[in-house]
Write a protein that holds these residues in place. Sequence first.
Motif, PDB file in Angstrom:
ATOM      1  N   VAL A  68       1.263  -1.291   0.222  1.00 39.84           N
ATOM      2  CA  VAL A  68       0.013   0.001  -0.318  1.00 39.84           C
ATOM      3  C   VAL A  68       1.282   1.282  -0.861  1.00 39.84           C
ATOM      4  CG1 VAL A  68      -0.086  -0.025   2.873  1.00 39.84           C
ATOM      5  CG2 VAL A  68      -1.853   1.726   1.198  1.00 39.84           C
ATOM      6  N   HIS A  69       0.580   2.178  -0.696  1.00 38.11           N
ATOM      7  CA  HIS A  69       1.287   3.854  -0.979  1.00 38.11           C
ATOM      8  C   HIS A  69       0.614   4.592  -0.082  1.00 38.11           C
ATOM      9  CE1 HIS A  69       3.566   1.889  -4.440  1.00 38.11           C
ATOM     10  NE2 HIS A  69       3.056   1.298  -5.038  1.00 38.11           N
ATOM     11  N   ALA A  70       1.084   4.585   1.292  1.00 41.36           N
ATOM     12  CA  ALA A  70       0.701   6.019   2.572  1.00 41.36           C
ATOM     13  C   ALA A  70       0.182   7.217   1.294  1.00 41.36           C
ATOM     14  CB  ALA A  70       1.361   5.846   3.363  1.00 41.36           C
ATOM     15  N   ALA A  71       1.683   7.904   0.585  1.00 42.92           N
ATOM     16  CA  ALA A  71       1.543   9.371  -0.302  1.00 42.92           C
ATOM     17  C   ALA A  71       0.310   8.941  -1.383  1.00 42.92           C
ATOM     18  CB  ALA A  71       3.213   9.092  -0.463  1.00 42.92           C
ATOM     19  N   GLN A  72      -0.551   7.869  -1.672  1.00 41.54           N
ATOM     20  CA  GLN A  72      -1.126   8.174  -3.031  1.00 41.54           C
ATOM     21  C   GLN A  72      -2.490   8.395  -2.272  1.00 41.54           C
ATOM     22  OE1 GLN A  72      -0.165   4.860  -5.285  1.00 41.54           O
ATOM     23  NE2 GLN A  72       1.930   5.563  -5.844  1.00 41.54           N
ATOM     24  N   PHE A  73      -2.501   7.911  -0.752  1.00 46.34           N
ATOM     25  CA  PHE A  73      -4.181   8.170   0.106  1.00 46.34           C
ATOM     26  C   PHE A  73      -5.220   9.463  -0.575  1.00 46.34           C
ATOM     27  CE2 PHE A  73      -6.970   8.443   2.950  1.00 46.34           C
ATOM     28  CZ  PHE A  73      -8.009   7.015   3.953  1.00 46.34           C
ATOM     29  N   ALA A  74      -4.567  10.285  -0.898  1.00 49.76           N
ATOM     30  CA  ALA A  74      -4.922  11.476  -0.464  1.00 49.76           C
ATOM     31  C   ALA A  74      -5.431  11.219  -2.219  1.00 49.76           C
ATOM     32  CB  ALA A  74      -4.125  12.412  -0.483  1.00 49.76           C
ATOM     33  N   TYR A  75      -5.145  10.956  -2.845  1.00 45.61           N
ATOM     34  CA  TYR A  75      -5.914  10.780  -4.256  1.00 45.61           C
ATOM     35  C   TYR A  75      -6.855   9.854  -4.880  1.00 45.61           C
ATOM     36  CZ  TYR A  75      -2.123   8.707  -7.117  1.00 45.61           C
ATOM     37  OH  TYR A  75      -1.563   8.013  -7.248  1.00 45.61           O
ATOM     38  N   ARG A  76      -7.420   9.030  -3.977  1.00 42.92           N
ATOM     39  CA  ARG A  76      -7.908   8.046  -4.133  1.00 42.92           C
ATOM     40  C   ARG A  76      -8.895   7.983  -5.419  1.00 42.92           C
ATOM     41  NH1 ARG A  76      -9.819   5.234   0.514  1.00 42.92           N
ATOM     42  NH2 ARG A  76     -10.089   7.251   0.806  1.00 42.92           N
ATOM     43  N   GLY A  77      -9.337   7.268  -5.971  1.00 43.79           N
ATOM     44  CA  GLY A  77     -10.697   7.272  -6.471  1.00 43.79           C
ATOM     45  C   GLY A  77     -10.481   8.207  -8.381  1.00 43.79           C
ATOM     46  N   THR A  78      -8.841   8.377  -7.990  1.00 40.16           N
ATOM     47  CA  THR A  78      -9.432   9.460  -9.322  1.00 40.16           C
ATOM     48  C   THR A  78      -8.045   9.174 -10.421  1.00 40.16           C
ATOM     49  OG1 THR A  78      -7.097  11.097  -8.305  1.00 40.16           O
ATOM     50  CG2 THR A  78      -9.815  11.894  -7.883  1.00 40.16           C
ATOM     51  N   TYR A 104       1.834  19.437   5.110  1.00 44.07           N
ATOM     52  CA  TYR A 104       0.505  18.840   3.916  1.00 44.07           C
ATOM     53  C   TYR A 104       0.581  16.721   4.375  1.00 44.07           C
ATOM     54  CZ  TYR A 104      -1.628  16.568   0.477  1.00 44.07           C
ATOM     55  OH  TYR A 104      -2.994  15.187   0.025  1.00 44.07           O
ATOM     56  N   ALA A 105       1.768  16.695   4.562  1.00 44.79           N
ATOM     57  CA  ALA A 105       2.628  14.941   4.666  1.00 44.79           C
ATOM     58  C   ALA A 105       0.976  14.501   6.500  1.00 44.79           C
ATOM     59  CB  ALA A 105       3.572  14.601   4.957  1.00 44.79           C
ATOM     60  N   ALA A 110      -2.322  11.874   8.080  1.00 43.06           N
ATOM     61  CA  ALA A 110      -3.632  12.008   9.849  1.00 43.06           C
ATOM     62  C   ALA A 110      -4.502  10.541   9.263  1.00 43.06           C
ATOM     63  CB  ALA A 110      -4.348  12.695  10.044  1.00 43.06           C
ATOM     64  N   ARG A 111      -4.824  11.622   8.016  1.00 43.82           N
ATOM     65  CA  ARG A 111      -6.184  10.486   7.168  1.00 43.82           C
ATOM     66  C   ARG A 111      -6.128   8.474   6.708  1.00 43.82           C
ATOM     67  NH1 ARG A 111      -6.791  15.835   6.919  1.00 43.82           N
ATOM     68  NH2 ARG A 111      -8.949  16.721   6.592  1.00 43.82           N
ATOM     69  N   PHE A 112      -5.067   8.787   6.435  1.00 41.79           N
ATOM     70  CA  PHE A 112      -4.207   7.241   6.190  1.00 41.79           C
ATOM     71  C   PHE A 112      -4.419   6.595   7.705  1.00 41.79           C
ATOM     72  CE2 PHE A 112      -0.965   3.818   6.281  1.00 41.79           C
ATOM     73  CZ  PHE A 112      -1.626   3.290   4.637  1.00 41.79           C
ATOM     74  N   VAL A 113      -3.837   6.847   8.326  1.00 42.32           N
ATOM     75  CA  VAL A 113      -3.624   5.719   8.944  1.00 42.32           C
ATOM     76  C   VAL A 113      -4.791   6.080  10.270  1.00 42.32           C
ATOM     77  CG1 VAL A 113      -2.735   6.337  11.568  1.00 42.32           C
ATOM     78  CG2 VAL A 113      -1.349   6.952   9.805  1.00 42.32           C
ATOM     79  N   GLU A 114      -5.976   7.175  10.108  1.00 46.07           N
ATOM     80  CA  GLU A 114      -7.138   6.725  10.910  1.00 46.07           C
ATOM     81  C   GLU A 114      -7.548   5.772  10.224  1.00 46.07           C
ATOM     82  OE1 GLU A 114      -8.031   7.003  13.413  1.00 46.07           O
ATOM     83  OE2 GLU A 114     -10.098   6.741  13.198  1.00 46.07           O
ATOM     84  N   ASP A 115      -7.964   5.530   9.344  1.00 46.42           N
ATOM     85  CA  ASP A 115      -8.445   4.145   7.841  1.00 46.42           C
ATOM     86  C   ASP A 115      -8.128   3.740   8.173  1.00 46.42           C
ATOM     87  OD1 ASP A 115      -9.795   4.095   5.112  1.00 46.42           O
ATOM     88  OD2 ASP A 115      -8.116   2.946   5.446  1.00 46.42           O
ATOM     89  N   MET A 116      -6.422   2.827   8.435  1.00 42.95           N
ATOM     90  CA  MET A 116      -6.102   1.566   8.385  1.00 42.95           C
ATOM     91  C   MET A 116      -6.128   1.157  10.285  1.00 42.95           C
ATOM     92  SD  MET A 116      -4.227   0.146   5.889  1.00 42.95           S
ATOM     93  CE  MET A 116      -2.958  -0.062   6.802  1.00 42.95           C
ATOM     94  N   ARG A 117      -6.446   2.193  10.654  1.00 41.42           N
ATOM     95  CA  ARG A 117      -6.805   1.839  12.130  1.00 41.42           C
ATOM     96  C   ARG A 117      -7.656   1.559  12.295  1.00 41.42           C
ATOM     97  NH1 ARG A 117      -9.052   3.607  16.866  1.00 41.42           N
ATOM     98  NH2 ARG A 117     -10.373   5.407  15.772  1.00 41.42           N
ATOM     99  N   ARG A 118      -9.170   2.518  11.627  1.00 44.53           N
ATOM    100  CA  ARG A 118     -10.362   2.105  12.058  1.00 44.53           C
ATOM    101  C   ARG A 118     -11.122   0.637  11.213  1.00 44.53           C
ATOM    102  NH1 ARG A 118     -13.954  -0.106  13.907  1.00 44.53           N
ATOM    103  NH2 ARG A 118     -15.822   0.777  14.007  1.00 44.53           N
TER     104      ARG A 118
END
Length: 424
Positions: A68-78, A104-105, A110-118
């Motif tokens: 998984v690429h954590a640094a790509q999480f923010a543009y998923r679905g585009t 920015y990082a 933070a969004r990636f890690v919360e998604d993975m945690r949950r």
Amino acid sequence: MSESFVIWGDVCHSLGPDKLECVQGAYLVCEDCFCSGLFSELPERYAGLPVEDCRGLLVLPGLTDLHVHAAQFAYRGTGMDWELLEWLERCAFPEESRFADTDYAARAYARFVEDMRRGPNTRACVFASAHTEATLLLMDMLEASGLACMVGRVSMDRDAPEGLRERDAQWAAAETRHWLELCRGRYERTQPIITPRFIPSCSDALLEALGGIRREYGLPVQSHLSENRSEVELVRRLQPEAGFYGAAYDRYGLFGGEGCRTVMAHCVLSEAEELELIRARGVYIAHCPASNMNVSSGIAPVRRFLDMGLHTGLGSDVAGGTLTSIFRAMADAIQVSKLRWRLVDDGLRALTAPEAFYLGTAGGGELFNTGSFEPGREFDAIVLDEGRYAPERPGGLPERLERCIYLSDDRDIVRKYVRGRRLF
Ligand code: GUN
Ligand code: FE
């Protein structure tokens, strides 16, 4: 820290691709963060441990995302209308360049890690970006989340925009060492992993330096292999003397073998010689079906991997894939294998639900010594409440498990444990 308890619930886990074990009303024992076994009656010697009452709920091993690429999480679905190499240039590289900005990082990770945690995954092999500070920030956040991940600062010294491409191999090697020194003694659950992006992004000098650093620090390796037709052709032009793609890593000691746990993502186009080397070196294959569909790479012959006894697990490959849940990767793996069987090669049977479950749990989890409830494995578990699907449960545990593969999402996960510690 001592983490010892018993979970009482309906348990499914895999002991092999065709060995699903299901026990209703089972006692699952965790002692000091390790699994001690699964029992129909609680043995007397565990009578003093606290029992967590999960009767009627489904208890599964935590899932492993091998890629998984954590640094790509923010543009998923585009950007899903591009093929791999164009997609990297137009979408992945510009987004990853933004991680030079640690502010920015911090917000994106933070969004990636919360998604993975949950979510249902308890382990992951994670690509960060080529930025040391942002990579450490991601590792700090994953550590704080309670997940147990391998994280790689991505190495790349050619064929990428400035700001992402490292100055030269020497600088990249020095920066990798600097990163590893900063990791030393800093984490309990988070481990660095050597991460050459892929052959087109790495000069021979960089691969050689990374091979040396890997040996010196005794670290695992992750990268991409034989993913997409245009990529494989490019590698053939860049490294004609290697013979095949995997050999280009192997020349530099970056392809498994004694003391070098290695994960290679994709292997859609790996031919016999490459698969033989994967087997000989004990390399793990991360099968990433969603990504392979999205960036038009094809369908990996997973049945062949299983028949050959190769270490195989599943990867989300976000943002090539769009969702991090390895339940989704299980369903995708089954579905693409059916298309492959019907349309490409009727000699390779489609995957079954228990086989896909094996890949997403014990198959990939073995890299971390987890993924099943065999005694001696590190104790990772998720507990699911299936009450949202229908007024009544279907009869057997295999049916309940199959439905979770296709239907479950984060709402259904009521408890999550990693290395014996409860996250929620
Ligand atoms: N090959 C090299 N980099 C990447 C990446 O970021 N994603 C995928 N899917 N393949 C790659
Ligand atoms: Fe990838």
